[in-house]
Design an enzyme around this catalytic site. Sequence first.
Site, short mmCIF file in Angstrom:
data_model
loop_
_atom_site.label_atom_id
_atom_site.label_comp_id
_atom_site.label_asym_id
_atom_site.label_seq_id
_atom_site.Cartn_x
_atom_site.Cartn_y
_atom_site.Cartn_z
N SER A 691 -5.35 -26.03 -9.38
CA SER A 691 -5.50 -27.39 -8.86
C SER A 691 -4.85 -28.45 -9.75
CB SER A 691 -6.99 -27.73 -8.69
OG SER A 691 -7.67 -27.65 -9.93
N LYS A 734 -15.48 -32.95 -9.85
CA LYS A 734 -14.28 -33.56 -10.42
C LYS A 734 -14.29 -35.07 -10.28
CE LYS A 734 -11.37 -29.48 -9.61
NZ LYS A 734 -10.22 -28.93 -8.85
#
Length: 823
Positions: A691, A734
Amino acid sequence: MSTESTPLPKNVPVCPVRGSVIYPTMVQHIDASRAISINAIEAAMSGEKVILIVSQRDKDVDDPKGADLYDVGTACNVLRVRKNPDSTVQMLVSAVARVKASNYQHGDYLSADIEVLEAAKNNEVEVQALTRELREKFDAIAAGGKLNAEAVQTVNGKDDVGEMADQIAFNLDFKLEDKQALLETVSLTQRLSKLLTLLDTEQEVQSLQQKIRTQVKEEIDKNQREYYLREQMKVIQKELHGGDDDEGDEAEQFRTKIDALGLKPEVKKEIDREVNRLARMHPDAAEASVIRTYLTWVTELPWNERSEDRLDVDEAAQVMDDDHYGLDKVKDRVLEFLAVRRLRKQRAERGELSADEVNKGPILVFTGPPGVGKTSIAQSIAKSLGRKYVRIALGGARDESDIRGHRRTYIGAMPGRLIQGIRTAGTKNPVILLDEVDKLGSSYQGDPSAALLEVLDPAQNQHFTDHYMGVPFDLSEVMFIATANYPEQIPPALMDRMEVIEFNSYIEQEKLEIAKRYLLPRQLLQNGLKSNQIVFSDAALEKLISHYTREAGVRNLEREIGTVLRKVARQIATGKTKKARITDKELEKFLGQPRHMPETEGKEDMVGVSTGMFYTPVGGDILFVETSIMPGKGGLVLTGQLGDVMKESARAALTYAKSNAERFHIDREKLDNSEIHIHVPAGAIPKEGPSAGGAMATSLISALTGIPARHDVAMTGEMTLTGRYLPIGGLKEKVLGARRAGIKHIILPKANERDIEDIPLHLRTSMSFHPAETLDQVLDVSLVGGLKALEAPRDGSVVPPATPPSGGSKRKPARRSGTGASA
């Protein structure tokens, strides 16, 4: 003296006797201890030495009167009298005749008028026949060992049939009433007939005894004498329909308890077999102890005991809200279970569903990092349902017998943990928590996870058979909840039987509320402090969460709060202070320097430095991707403990930059003659995951073009060589980490746009989210000036020299734990 040579006196002293009868022609010792008897003996000795021996009707009467004695007794000559040292008297008498007593006189002793009972003339043929029959029956009884040899010899030595009959009656163990009846019967033929009837009964009793003796002998070992005697007693009592022994009582107690359990016929049949074995067994035998323990387990299990479900959805919601903050998805699932159970019960009451269908429910498994409340929420579920709660720790279990129990053939065998938990709960429908189900092991003794397959299958667990119990026990009404930190470690077949509910890490705001509502009050109580003795500011708790703990749950947070409170308690106990206020500035005085320094956003836009996001089981954070361009031979250097997948993302970013070099006005010749160095701080922490592709591409293209990357933008997403932006996981964690670092703009894959709803509303409104499907859309937001500045011609189209990132020196170095980060 005899009645033929010397007539008996009309009035004689009377000596009452208890429990015995003496017949004519017999010589017998009589012991006298009562005053009334001793005085009668003395009176007889001072007179004509004739005394009347007569039996009492009730042997418990100590001072009998005439009415307490039988009407017929035996007149006896007193042959000898001896006084014993203990003041008792022993008399030797010779019985003379049957007499009838009347006109009792009372004084120091009893006396009575007596009349000899004369026998009538008998039929000689009838007497002869009766005598022959009498001898045969007596011989049969004597052969059975009932009489001693001396008594048999005495009887056989009698020529007179009347004397023989009296001797038989005296030596056999007849009842007192029967012996007295024979004494009162003057007619010889009638006396013989009565005696034959008694002998028939005696012979039948002996035959039954022999039968009992034979039955017992066949069932037991010949060498176990004590065992033989107990069994003989047991069979005798069974034949007589009235006796009980200790072992019989124990077996009967088990039968009574088992009858009250309401077991199914096939189960009761098996358990009754064990009860019967115990009843036939010596109580001190080793096997008896094993069976006794087994039956104790059987009778203590709640075969039909249930706790009534509390199916009030609103009340259950209140209970769980009082015990836990957050965990909305878990609470919703439990309330759905309650609602469904309530509707099923209503349908069952109308006859539309069977009881089995009502009891069936899901098997839940709570997955998530340690300390997020998986175990404690199970307790709240049991509390809200009104059920008993049992926790079974499966961490490290390596033996199938932990689940199914040991077979009773082993020494020290016992049921498995499930049956033990059921007995502890006392109901057949508790909430059972299978804790740490992902930590199960396996060994040569079997795989416990395989044993759980039957337990956690609603279609099979109503017939669960523990090896120790040996009979099926219904587990279908149990609500099973499992917990696991790593669901991928649960065997697929076991995972297929369970419904997964994920527990995410707590965000800082949730930790703050949990600390204020639960942790701080609990630690105050444990450390002997009152709420008015200490004030913990919100700022201090926030700093404690962000700078002193790094975890998904709140266990370490509670420990740190306890550390602070103990130090305050010491100050209060020693009189240094009466009240304390803990602020964020004073926290270091109690706990020392901060252990963790969360990253913060860059102070300014920089060339070659982009901001990515990552998450670990203890929460999310941001990371910086730094790229430097140096003269070289076209190599790519990657540092920062990057995993294979992350290295591949960097190579894909370089390939994307080269393939779009003309569009982005990157000098290909200069690119081929430069060495590119990509570094991801902190270098001590391993990093892995796809990611960070967008952040690496942004950093690399920024360094190659000289266009700064925005410091207020953080991004996450996987890139492809063709520039597609693919979805990732852990978006909530996140974003929370980025918000804590001060980031205002988030770039995320378009496919993850639906995950924004999981982020708290107050954070969603204070941040900007930029969904992207291509890397061009990412660069348009992440670079200063966007895609327009990137595609615009620059002077000479020369790669600008990259300035080493100076922002790194302005950021404090992160002090993190060794947990690997997933970008």
